[in-house]
Write a protein that holds these residues in place. Sequence first.
Motif, PDB file in Angstrom:
ATOM      1  N   ARG A   5      23.874 -56.621  72.753  1.00 40.82           N
ATOM      2  CA  ARG A   5      24.227 -57.860  73.497  1.00 40.82           C
ATOM      3  C   ARG A   5      22.928 -58.742  73.996  1.00 40.82           C
ATOM      4  O   ARG A   5      22.929 -59.551  74.595  1.00 40.82           O
ATOM      5  CB  ARG A   5      24.960 -57.650  74.744  1.00 40.82           C
ATOM      6  N   ALA A   6      21.847 -57.779  73.818  1.00 40.37           N
ATOM      7  CA  ALA A   6      20.482 -58.546  74.417  1.00 40.37           C
ATOM      8  C   ALA A   6      19.892 -59.503  73.087  1.00 40.37           C
ATOM      9  O   ALA A   6      18.898 -59.260  72.818  1.00 40.37           O
ATOM     10  CB  ALA A   6      19.379 -57.362  74.400  1.00 40.37           C
ATOM     11  N   THR A   7      20.693 -60.907  73.338  1.00 41.36           N
ATOM     12  CA  THR A   7      20.191 -61.723  72.364  1.00 41.36           C
ATOM     13  C   THR A   7      19.260 -62.611  73.293  1.00 41.36           C
ATOM     14  O   THR A   7      19.265 -62.511  74.657  1.00 41.36           O
ATOM     15  CB  THR A   7      21.427 -62.603  72.058  1.00 41.36           C
ATOM     16  N   LYS A   8      18.450 -63.355  72.738  1.00 45.81           N
ATOM     17  CA  LYS A   8      17.530 -64.497  73.414  1.00 45.81           C
ATOM     18  C   LYS A   8      18.517 -65.088  74.259  1.00 45.81           C
ATOM     19  O   LYS A   8      18.187 -65.713  75.586  1.00 45.81           O
ATOM     20  CB  LYS A   8      16.888 -65.254  72.407  1.00 45.81           C
ATOM     21  N   LYS A   9      19.591 -65.538  73.993  1.00 40.35           N
ATOM     22  CA  LYS A   9      20.410 -66.451  74.623  1.00 40.35           C
ATOM     23  C   LYS A   9      20.993 -65.732  76.087  1.00 40.35           C
ATOM     24  O   LYS A   9      20.888 -66.319  77.284  1.00 40.35           O
ATOM     25  CB  LYS A   9      21.771 -67.065  74.038  1.00 40.35           C
ATOM     26  N   HIS A  10      21.462 -64.445  75.898  1.00 39.01           N
ATOM     27  CA  HIS A  10      21.944 -63.456  77.118  1.00 39.01           C
ATOM     28  C   HIS A  10      20.553 -63.499  77.975  1.00 39.01           C
ATOM     29  O   HIS A  10      21.046 -63.415  79.181  1.00 39.01           O
ATOM     30  CB  HIS A  10      22.538 -62.366  76.650  1.00 39.01           C
ATOM     31  N   ILE A  11      19.670 -62.980  77.611  1.00 36.90           N
ATOM     32  CA  ILE A  11      18.358 -62.669  78.219  1.00 36.90           C
ATOM     33  C   ILE A  11      17.958 -64.059  78.910  1.00 36.90           C
ATOM     34  O   ILE A  11      17.800 -63.807  80.263  1.00 36.90           O
ATOM     35  CB  ILE A  11      17.163 -62.359  77.192  1.00 36.90           C
ATOM     36  N   LYS A  12      17.972 -65.067  78.451  1.00 34.73           N
ATOM     37  CA  LYS A  12      17.631 -66.280  78.996  1.00 34.73           C
ATOM     38  C   LYS A  12      18.667 -66.746  80.213  1.00 34.73           C
ATOM     39  O   LYS A  12      18.224 -66.925  81.110  1.00 34.73           O
ATOM     40  CB  LYS A  12      17.683 -67.350  78.260  1.00 34.73           C
ATOM     41  N   ILE A  13      19.981 -66.585  80.096  1.00 33.70           N
ATOM     42  CA  ILE A  13      20.863 -66.697  81.143  1.00 33.70           C
ATOM     43  C   ILE A  13      20.478 -65.926  82.194  1.00 33.70           C
ATOM     44  O   ILE A  13      20.592 -66.545  83.558  1.00 33.70           O
ATOM     45  CB  ILE A  13      22.268 -66.458  80.331  1.00 33.70           C
ATOM     46  N   LYS A  15      17.720 -64.236  83.068  1.00 32.56           N
ATOM     47  CA  LYS A  15      16.455 -64.501  83.791  1.00 32.56           C
ATOM     48  C   LYS A  15      16.441 -65.966  84.554  1.00 32.56           C
ATOM     49  O   LYS A  15      16.025 -66.130  85.498  1.00 32.56           O
ATOM     50  CB  LYS A  15      15.239 -64.769  82.660  1.00 32.56           C
ATOM     51  N   ASN A  16      17.366 -67.081  84.230  1.00 31.91           N
ATOM     52  CA  ASN A  16      17.467 -68.269  84.821  1.00 31.91           C
ATOM     53  C   ASN A  16      18.221 -67.920  86.005  1.00 31.91           C
ATOM     54  O   ASN A  16      18.007 -68.703  86.995  1.00 31.91           O
ATOM     55  CB  ASN A  16      18.322 -69.260  83.912  1.00 31.91           C
ATOM     56  N   LYS A  17      18.880 -66.841  86.363  1.00 30.99           N
ATOM     57  CA  LYS A  17      19.435 -66.598  87.483  1.00 30.99           C
ATOM     58  C   LYS A  17      18.512 -65.705  88.381  1.00 30.99           C
ATOM     59  O   LYS A  17      18.880 -65.178  89.515  1.00 30.99           O
ATOM     60  CB  LYS A  17      20.891 -65.713  87.428  1.00 30.99           C
ATOM     61  N   LYS A  18      17.392 -65.489  88.122  1.00 26.73           N
ATOM     62  CA  LYS A  18      16.264 -64.861  88.827  1.00 26.73           C
ATOM     63  C   LYS A  18      16.556 -63.366  88.747  1.00 26.73           C
ATOM     64  O   LYS A  18      16.022 -62.662  89.822  1.00 26.73           O
ATOM     65  CB  LYS A  18      15.865 -65.468  90.108  1.00 26.73           C
ATOM     66  N   LEU A  19      17.141 -62.855  87.889  1.00 26.83           N
ATOM     67  CA  LEU A  19      17.203 -61.352  87.693  1.00 26.83           C
ATOM     68  C   LEU A  19      16.489 -60.784  86.784  1.00 26.83           C
ATOM     69  O   LEU A  19      15.989 -61.525  85.856  1.00 26.83           O
ATOM     70  CB  LEU A  19      18.680 -61.182  87.524  1.00 26.83           C
ATOM     71  N   LYS A  20      16.265 -59.469  86.896  1.00 20.00           N
ATOM     72  CA  LYS A  20      15.428 -58.758  85.901  1.00 20.00           C
ATOM     73  C   LYS A  20      16.380 -58.053  84.893  1.00 20.00           C
ATOM     74  O   LYS A  20      17.525 -57.583  85.200  1.00 20.00           O
ATOM     75  CB  LYS A  20      14.490 -57.720  86.653  1.00 20.00           C
ATOM     76  N   VAL A  21      15.992 -58.090  83.686  1.00 20.53           N
ATOM     77  CA  VAL A  21      16.818 -57.662  82.483  1.00 20.53           C
ATOM     78  C   VAL A  21      16.619 -56.435  82.361  1.00 20.53           C
ATOM     79  O   VAL A  21      15.423 -56.076  81.783  1.00 20.53           O
ATOM     80  CB  VAL A  21      16.566 -58.728  81.242  1.00 20.53           C
ATOM     81  N   ALA A  22      17.484 -55.545  81.922  1.00 17.29           N
ATOM     82  CA  ALA A  22      17.449 -54.215  81.545  1.00 17.29           C
ATOM     83  C   ALA A  22      18.208 -53.862  80.362  1.00 17.29           C
ATOM     84  O   ALA A  22      19.373 -54.642  80.191  1.00 17.29           O
ATOM     85  CB  ALA A  22      17.778 -53.172  82.671  1.00 17.29           C
ATOM     86  N   VAL A  23      17.780 -53.460  79.381  1.00 21.10           N
ATOM     87  CA  VAL A  23      18.364 -53.007  77.960  1.00 21.10           C
ATOM     88  C   VAL A  23      18.424 -51.796  77.818  1.00 21.10           C
ATOM     89  O   VAL A  23      17.417 -50.750  77.814  1.00 21.10           O
ATOM     90  CB  VAL A  23      17.627 -53.990  76.888  1.00 21.10           C
ATOM     91  N   HIS A  24      19.575 -51.198  77.431  1.00 20.71           N
ATOM     92  CA  HIS A  24      19.877 -49.609  76.904  1.00 20.71           C
ATOM     93  C   HIS A  24      20.591 -49.446  75.554  1.00 20.71           C
ATOM     94  O   HIS A  24      21.106 -50.507  75.001  1.00 20.71           O
ATOM     95  CB  HIS A  24      20.673 -48.721  77.956  1.00 20.71           C
TER      96      HIS A  24
END
Length: 63
Positions: A5-13, A15-24
């Motif tokens: 699910r870690a597409t550029k689109k999801h990551i951008k959404i 990050k735009n909410k000022k959250l840090k992204v974690a992927v597993h």
Amino acid sequence: MPDARATKKHIKIIKNKKLKVAVHTVNDYDRIQELKKNGVRYIYTDFQSSKKLKKIYNPEDEE
């Protein structure tokens, strides 16, 4: 989020909410580099401590 699910689109959404992204769970060095480039802050992997992994991803280098 799962790697699939870690597409550029999801990551951008996220990050735009000022959250840090974690992927597993990411077990490919090239994919780790791609995720880092796209702004992922935390990556979970099954790799044991690896010099190669430390060279390409050290979250302490970023803030």
